[in-house]
Design a protein around this motif. Structure first.
Motif, PDB file in Angstrom:
ATOM      1  N   LEU A  11      -6.771 -11.654 -10.332  1.00 34.44           N
ATOM      2  CA  LEU A  11      -5.824 -11.485  -9.224  1.00 34.44           C
ATOM      3  C   LEU A  11      -4.822 -10.375  -9.506  1.00 34.44           C
ATOM      4  CD1 LEU A  11      -5.111 -15.170  -8.144  1.00 34.44           C
ATOM      5  CD2 LEU A  11      -6.329 -13.419  -6.861  1.00 34.44           C
ATOM      6  N   SER A  12      -4.351 -10.279 -10.747  1.00 30.10           N
ATOM      7  CA  SER A  12      -3.394  -9.228 -11.094  1.00 30.10           C
ATOM      8  C   SER A  12      -4.012  -7.844 -10.897  1.00 30.10           C
ATOM      9  CB  SER A  12      -2.925  -9.381 -12.538  1.00 30.10           C
ATOM     10  OG  SER A  12      -4.030  -9.358 -13.433  1.00 30.10           O
ATOM     11  N   GLU A  13      -5.298  -7.733 -11.206  1.00 25.53           N
ATOM     12  CA  GLU A  13      -6.007  -6.465 -11.031  1.00 25.53           C
ATOM     13  C   GLU A  13      -6.183  -6.148  -9.548  1.00 25.53           C
ATOM     14  OE1 GLU A  13     -10.272  -4.384 -12.326  1.00 25.53           O
ATOM     15  OE2 GLU A  13      -9.929  -6.535 -12.646  1.00 25.53           O
ATOM     16  N   ILE A  14      -6.523  -7.168  -8.767  1.00 23.62           N
ATOM     17  CA  ILE A  14      -6.699  -6.972  -7.326  1.00 23.62           C
ATOM     18  C   ILE A  14      -5.397  -6.506  -6.676  1.00 23.62           C
ATOM     19  CG2 ILE A  14      -7.165  -8.172  -5.138  1.00 23.62           C
ATOM     20  CD1 ILE A  14      -9.133  -9.957  -6.729  1.00 23.62           C
ATOM     21  N   ILE A  15      -4.285  -7.142  -7.042  1.00 21.93           N
ATOM     22  CA  ILE A  15      -2.991  -6.762  -6.475  1.00 21.93           C
ATOM     23  C   ILE A  15      -2.626  -5.332  -6.869  1.00 21.93           C
ATOM     24  CG2 ILE A  15      -0.499  -7.224  -6.592  1.00 21.93           C
ATOM     25  CD1 ILE A  15      -2.025  -9.130  -4.775  1.00 21.93           C
ATOM     26  N   ALA A  16      -2.854  -4.975  -8.131  1.00 23.67           N
ATOM     27  CA  ALA A  16      -2.575  -3.608  -8.589  1.00 23.67           C
ATOM     28  C   ALA A  16      -3.448  -2.606  -7.847  1.00 23.67           C
ATOM     29  CB  ALA A  16      -2.795  -3.508 -10.096  1.00 23.67           C
ATOM     30  N   ASN A  17      -4.724  -2.944  -7.673  1.00 26.57           N
ATOM     31  CA  ASN A  17      -5.640  -2.050  -6.964  1.00 26.57           C
ATOM     32  C   ASN A  17      -5.285  -1.939  -5.483  1.00 26.57           C
ATOM     33  OD1 ASN A  17      -7.023  -1.672  -9.335  1.00 26.57           O
ATOM     34  ND2 ASN A  17      -8.718  -3.043  -8.825  1.00 26.57           N
ATOM     35  N   LEU A  18      -4.794  -3.033  -4.905  1.00 26.95           N
ATOM     36  CA  LEU A  18      -4.360  -3.007  -3.507  1.00 26.95           C
ATOM     37  C   LEU A  18      -3.216  -2.019  -3.335  1.00 26.95           C
ATOM     38  CD1 LEU A  18      -4.193  -4.084  -0.580  1.00 26.95           C
ATOM     39  CD2 LEU A  18      -2.779  -5.964  -1.458  1.00 26.95           C
ATOM     40  N   LYS A  19      -2.252  -2.114  -4.215  1.00 28.13           N
ATOM     41  CA  LYS A  19      -1.086  -1.223  -4.116  1.00 28.13           C
ATOM     42  C   LYS A  19      -1.495   0.240  -4.298  1.00 28.13           C
ATOM     43  CE  LYS A  19       3.689  -0.881  -5.676  1.00 28.13           C
ATOM     44  NZ  LYS A  19       4.743  -1.488  -6.523  1.00 28.13           N
ATOM     45  N   SER A  20      -2.335   0.516  -5.275  1.00 30.85           N
ATOM     46  CA  SER A  20      -2.745   1.903  -5.520  1.00 30.85           C
ATOM     47  C   SER A  20      -3.598   2.436  -4.369  1.00 30.85           C
ATOM     48  CB  SER A  20      -3.502   2.018  -6.848  1.00 30.85           C
ATOM     49  OG  SER A  20      -4.690   1.261  -6.821  1.00 30.85           O
ATOM     50  N   ARG A  21      -4.425   1.565  -3.765  1.00 33.38           N
ATOM     51  CA  ARG A  21      -5.240   1.991  -2.625  1.00 33.38           C
ATOM     52  C   ARG A  21      -4.364   2.322  -1.420  1.00 33.38           C
ATOM     53  NH1 ARG A  21     -10.519   0.646  -1.292  1.00 33.38           N
ATOM     54  NH2 ARG A  21     -10.804   0.540  -3.550  1.00 33.38           N
ATOM     55  N   ILE A  22      -3.318   1.519  -1.193  1.00 30.19           N
ATOM     56  CA  ILE A  22      -2.378   1.813  -0.102  1.00 30.19           C
ATOM     57  C   ILE A  22      -1.724   3.163  -0.328  1.00 30.19           C
ATOM     58  CG2 ILE A  22      -0.197   1.116   0.974  1.00 30.19           C
ATOM     59  CD1 ILE A  22      -1.051  -1.813   0.486  1.00 30.19           C
ATOM     60  N   GLU A  23      -1.260   3.393  -1.555  1.00 30.71           N
ATOM     61  CA  GLU A  23      -0.622   4.677  -1.889  1.00 30.71           C
ATOM     62  C   GLU A  23      -1.573   5.844  -1.622  1.00 30.71           C
ATOM     63  OE1 GLU A  23       2.318   5.578  -2.743  1.00 30.71           O
ATOM     64  OE2 GLU A  23       3.374   3.811  -3.491  1.00 30.71           O
ATOM     65  N   LYS A  24      -2.815   5.675  -2.035  1.00 32.17           N
ATOM     66  CA  LYS A  24      -3.821   6.729  -1.857  1.00 32.17           C
ATOM     67  C   LYS A  24      -4.039   7.037  -0.384  1.00 32.17           C
ATOM     68  CE  LYS A  24      -8.611   7.839  -3.014  1.00 32.17           C
ATOM     69  NZ  LYS A  24      -9.796   7.355  -2.390  1.00 32.17           N
ATOM     70  N   LYS A  25      -4.190   5.989   0.431  1.00 34.38           N
ATOM     71  CA  LYS A  25      -4.449   6.186   1.852  1.00 34.38           C
ATOM     72  C   LYS A  25      -3.231   6.753   2.579  1.00 34.38           C
ATOM     73  CE  LYS A  25      -8.702   4.909   1.798  1.00 34.38           C
ATOM     74  NZ  LYS A  25      -9.771   5.917   2.030  1.00 34.38           N
ATOM     75  N   LEU A  26      -2.054   6.385   2.135  1.00 32.87           N
ATOM     76  CA  LEU A  26      -0.838   6.947   2.732  1.00 32.87           C
ATOM     77  C   LEU A  26      -0.742   8.453   2.453  1.00 32.87           C
ATOM     78  CD1 LEU A  26       1.791   4.147   1.978  1.00 32.87           C
ATOM     79  CD2 LEU A  26       0.982   4.856   4.236  1.00 32.87           C
ATOM     80  N   LYS A  27      -1.068   8.855   1.234  1.00 32.82           N
ATOM     81  CA  LYS A  27      -1.046  10.276   0.889  1.00 32.82           C
ATOM     82  C   LYS A  27      -2.087  11.052   1.689  1.00 32.82           C
ATOM     83  CE  LYS A  27       0.774   9.744  -3.808  1.00 32.82           C
ATOM     84  NZ  LYS A  27       0.463   9.804  -5.260  1.00 32.82           N
ATOM     85  N   GLU A  28      -3.280  10.461   1.837  1.00 34.83           N
ATOM     86  CA  GLU A  28      -4.330  11.099   2.618  1.00 34.83           C
ATOM     87  C   GLU A  28      -3.899  11.258   4.084  1.00 34.83           C
ATOM     88  OE1 GLU A  28      -7.840   8.766   2.167  1.00 34.83           O
ATOM     89  OE2 GLU A  28      -8.187   9.378   0.083  1.00 34.83           O
ATOM     90  N   ALA A  29      -3.196  10.266   4.612  1.00 34.98           N
ATOM     91  CA  ALA A  29      -2.748  10.296   6.006  1.00 34.98           C
ATOM     92  C   ALA A  29      -1.696  11.378   6.233  1.00 34.98           C
ATOM     93  CB  ALA A  29      -2.195   8.932   6.393  1.00 34.98           C
ATOM     94  N   GLU A  30      -0.959  11.732   5.193  1.00 37.79           N
ATOM     95  CA  GLU A  30       0.114  12.734   5.306  1.00 37.79           C
ATOM     96  C   GLU A  30      -0.412  14.159   5.199  1.00 37.79           C
ATOM     97  OE1 GLU A  30       2.709  11.548   2.217  1.00 37.79           O
ATOM     98  OE2 GLU A  30       3.518   9.820   3.301  1.00 37.79           O
ATOM     99  N   GLN A  31      -1.638  14.332   4.728  1.00 37.06           N
ATOM    100  CA  GLN A  31      -2.185  15.668   4.546  1.00 37.06           C
ATOM    101  C   GLN A  31      -2.643  16.314   5.855  1.00 37.06           C
ATOM    102  OE1 GLN A  31      -5.284  15.114   1.638  1.00 37.06           O
ATOM    103  NE2 GLN A  31      -3.840  14.846  -0.065  1.00 37.06           N
TER     104      GLN A  31
END
Length: 199
Positions: free
Chosen positions: A179-199
């Motif tokens: 679960l700790s890995e899933i939560i960490a991966n969720l947060k990093s995936r959100i960050e990644k998609k937010l950066k992609e959306a800003e480009q």
């Protein structure tokens, strides 16, 4: 002959059971969401209100939502697991709460109930969030939300959901073993998609 008599008795019992259900209108309840409706990043959580992992993960999910709530659209998807006795009734009850404009209040209260989700508790929880008792019971006991829950389960299964909680970001499944890995991966995936959306 005995088989025919038993079949007729079974059909009669089913008819009586259905006829005893309270009346409740067919309402096309939309998938509950919060955050920014027009966000370019969609986060979906397939979850089960009786699932211990979902209960323990919920505070971390709330932290992540609060951090990004102006930049993401967050949807709660129903995926009650078959081994949980109260998972499906709780899912139906939460959809009923959405009909009264109280989904997120009820959602939070269900997780705080820590798995105590028998029929009486579902009604009591509804009262604590300000839903009128009789109307809520009509919805819950009408069976009108069963198909919506099943549709959610079917969609989740088609998209590869096998357990709960399972997260998707812009329809991409978030992987992880703990679960700790899933939560960490969720947060990093959100960050990644937010950066992609800003480009």
């Amino acid at each position: 002959l005995i088989a025919i008599i038993l079949l007729i008795a079974l059909i009669a019992a089913v008819f009586i059971l259905i006829s005893q259900r309270p009346e409740y209108p067919d309402i096309n309840t939309p998938i509950p969401w919060k955050g920014n409706e027009n966000a370019k990043v969609l986060v979906e959580e397939f979850s089960d209100f009786q699932c211990p992992a979902c209960i323990s993960t919920e505070p971390y999910v709330e932290q992540i939502f609060n951090q990004y709530k102006d930049r993401i659209k967050f949807q709660y998807r129903q995926f009650p697991l078959p081994m949980h006795q109260y998972g499906r009734p709780a899912a139906e009850a939460s959809i009923c709460s959405a009909d009264f404009g109280k989904f997120w209040e009820y959602h939070n209260a269900l997780f705080k109930a820590n798995g105590k989700l028998d029929s009486e508790s579902l009604v009591k929880i509804a009262k604590t969030v300000g839903i009128e008792d009789a109307e809520f019971k009509n919805c819950l006991y009408s069976g009108k939300k069963q198909a919506l829950v099943q549709n959610e389960i079917d969609e989740g299964s088609q998209r590869g959901v096998e357990g709960t909680p399972t997260f998707f970001v812009n329809k991409e499944k978030v992987e992880g073993t703990r679960l700790s890995e899933i939560i960490a991966n969720l947060k990093s995936r959100i960050e990644k998609k937010l950066k992609e959306a800003e480009q």
